[in-house]
Design a protein around this motif. Structure first.
Motif, short mmCIF file in Angstrom:
data_model
loop_
_atom_site.label_atom_id
_atom_site.label_comp_id
_atom_site.label_asym_id
_atom_site.label_seq_id
_atom_site.Cartn_x
_atom_site.Cartn_y
_atom_site.Cartn_z
N ARG A 240 -1.25 18.85 -2.48
CA ARG A 240 -1.08 18.10 -1.00
C ARG A 240 -1.25 16.57 -0.77
N TRP A 241 -1.72 15.77 -1.63
CA TRP A 241 -1.51 14.49 -2.37
C TRP A 241 -0.04 13.52 -2.74
N GLU A 242 1.05 14.39 -2.73
CA GLU A 242 1.68 15.33 -4.17
C GLU A 242 2.62 15.05 -2.20
N SER A 243 2.45 16.12 -1.47
CA SER A 243 3.29 16.14 -0.10
C SER A 243 2.92 15.52 0.27
N GLU A 244 2.21 14.48 0.82
CA GLU A 244 1.37 13.54 1.65
C GLU A 244 2.28 12.14 1.24
N ARG A 245 2.65 11.88 0.25
CA ARG A 245 2.82 10.70 -0.41
C ARG A 245 4.07 10.20 0.34
N ARG B 217 1.05 -1.41 -0.21
CA ARG B 217 -0.14 -0.13 0.15
C ARG B 217 0.44 1.11 -0.30
N GLN B 218 1.15 2.20 -0.73
CA GLN B 218 1.15 3.55 -0.80
C GLN B 218 1.74 3.44 0.92
N LYS B 219 2.70 4.93 0.99
CA LYS B 219 2.50 5.01 2.51
C LYS B 219 2.74 6.40 2.05
N ASN B 220 1.97 7.10 3.17
CA ASN B 220 1.55 8.97 3.34
C ASN B 220 2.30 8.53 5.07
N VAL B 221 2.34 10.10 5.08
CA VAL B 221 3.46 10.32 6.44
C VAL B 221 1.43 11.39 7.33
N THR B 222 1.04 10.99 6.24
CA THR B 222 -0.55 11.72 7.40
C THR B 222 -1.08 10.20 7.91
N ASP B 223 -0.32 8.99 7.38
CA ASP B 223 -1.12 7.81 8.04
C ASP B 223 -1.39 7.69 9.12
#
Length: 190
Positions: free
Chosen positions: A62-67, A23-29
């Motif tokens: 925002r979407w790219e920055s969270e990745r 699963r794609q990791k996000n820093v906001t997870d």
């Protein structure tokens, strides 16, 4: 008769492949821890909610920055580098309160370019943090809040073009060099 067998084979193959797909990791997870254990007990690094970081709020995408795992990667780098700066017996607690990486995602007329980070000198790297240094006896030697920024980040020595966090890491290196001269925390406010 061949179609149901083919469909069944496709479903089985898909079901087998799904658990292996990362699963794609996000820093906001919310499942990602917001702290690193102290390696060797000397330096601990934690951070506030990345969803509130300037990087995500004002980056232009925002979407790219969270990745990715860039918050954890910077925290590990900070922990490892800071551990080399401390005098024997000292401990350091750091809380990262904001990160704004170098560059921005600028709006583009071509939608294919909306995920490209544009690095210009008007978008310098910034990191805000709180820290506390304790001596071997547990007494606080130095503490404070620092707002790090490198307006000349594009004019420095050549940096590896392979590291997407090179500007932020150099910002951390500069702060550590200034804050911890000769293995001692500088107590004056820069």
């Amino acid at each position: 008769m061949k179609t149901p067998a083919l469909l069944l084979t496709a479903i089985v193959a898909l079901a087998t492949a799904l658990p292996g797909m990362a699963r794609q990791k996000n820093v906001t997870d919310p499942d990602i821890p917001r702290s690193l254990p102290a390696e060797g007990g000397a330096v601990s690094v934690s951070w506030t909610d990345p969803a509130q970081f300037s990087e995500i709020k004002y980056s232009g995408s925002r979407w790219e920055s969270e990745r990715g795992t860039w918050v954890t990667d910077l925290a590990k780098y900070l922990r490892d580098e800071a551990g080399q700066q401390l005098a024997r017996g000292q401990t350091l607690d750091i809380v990262i309160t904001d990160i704004d990486r170098a560059g921005r995602y600028e709006p583009s007329a071509r939608s294919a370019m909306n995920d490209i980070r544009i690095v210009k000198d008007i978008y310098p790297p910034r990191i805000a943090l709180n820290f506390s240094v304790k001596g071997p006896d547990g007494q606080v030697i130095a503490e404070g809040e620092r707002k790090l920024v490198d307006h000349g980040f594009l004019m420095g020595p050549n940096l590896s073009n392979n590291d997407t966090l090179r500007y932020e890491k150099r910002l951390i290196d500069d702060w550590l060099r200034k804050e911890f001269r000769n293995g001692q925390a500088v107590t004056s406010t820069p």
